[in-house]
Design a protein around this motif. Structure first.
Motif, short mmCIF file in Angstrom:
data_model
loop_
_atom_site.label_atom_id
_atom_site.label_comp_id
_atom_site.label_asym_id
_atom_site.label_seq_id
_atom_site.Cartn_x
_atom_site.Cartn_y
_atom_site.Cartn_z
N UNK A 5 0.63 -1.36 -0.42
CA UNK A 5 -0.17 -0.07 -0.27
C UNK A 5 0.59 1.74 -0.01
N UNK A 6 0.12 2.51 -1.26
CA UNK A 6 1.57 3.20 -0.27
C UNK A 6 0.37 4.71 -1.07
N UNK A 7 1.03 5.68 -1.00
CA UNK A 7 -0.08 7.46 -1.00
C UNK A 7 0.39 7.59 -2.63
N UNK A 45 -4.55 -1.02 -9.87
CA UNK A 45 -4.74 -0.97 -9.27
C UNK A 45 -5.69 -0.13 -8.17
N UNK A 46 -6.02 -0.99 -7.15
CA UNK A 46 -7.25 0.19 -6.03
C UNK A 46 -6.31 0.99 -6.01
N UNK A 103 -5.04 6.03 -0.57
CA UNK A 103 -3.73 4.93 -0.74
C UNK A 103 -4.18 4.01 -2.05
N UNK A 104 -3.04 3.77 -2.42
CA UNK A 104 -2.97 2.95 -3.44
C UNK A 104 -2.37 1.39 -3.50
N UNK A 105 -3.08 0.35 -3.67
CA UNK A 105 -2.62 -0.79 -3.43
C UNK A 105 -2.87 -1.27 -4.75
#
Length: 121
Positions: free
Chosen positions: A41-43, A72-73, A85-87
């Motif tokens: 998970x990253x911003x 990606x989500x 947040x992206x994952x």
């Protein structure tokens, strides 16, 4: 081994190879996917710092495209200041073995001098 990924008379865009390239092609998409696979998970700003050479606008565009392609989500938290947040999706995760193979190929082929090619002094 398969006969060919791009048969004669078939346009690249109409093949599985062309489709895959349309999803991960370009300068940054594979890098974004790889970072998300590593960190889970990253911003936005964390991704930007990790990549280094990407502009805010380009990263935003790449993230939107990857989200539209269901790789990606994007999870938005209702707070002030906004937090996003992206994952990776399951579909995005399924590309990671391909990226690992690209990495392995590069390590094997870039670190060894090519046969028949002399090193320049």
């Amino acid at each position: 081994m398969r006969e060919t990924c791009v048969p004669t008379g078939v346009e690249l865009k109409d093949t599985g190879f062309g489709y895959t390239l349309s999803l991960i092609g370009g300068k940054y998409k594979m890098i974004i996917l790889y970072w998300l696979a590593e960190k889970k998970v990253m911003r936005h700003n964390e991704l930007k710092r990790s990549i280094g050479t990407i502009s805010f606008k380009t990263l935003s565009l790449m993230l939107k495209e990857l989200e539209a392609d269901d790789l990606i989500i994007r999870k938005e938290f209702p707070q002030v200041p906004p937090k996003v947040e992206y994952s990776l999706t399951e579909r995005g995760l399924s590309l990671i073995p391909l990226l690992n193979m690209i990495c392995d190929w590069g390590e094997k082929n870039s670190l060894q001098p090519q046969e028949g090619v002399k090193k320049q002094a």
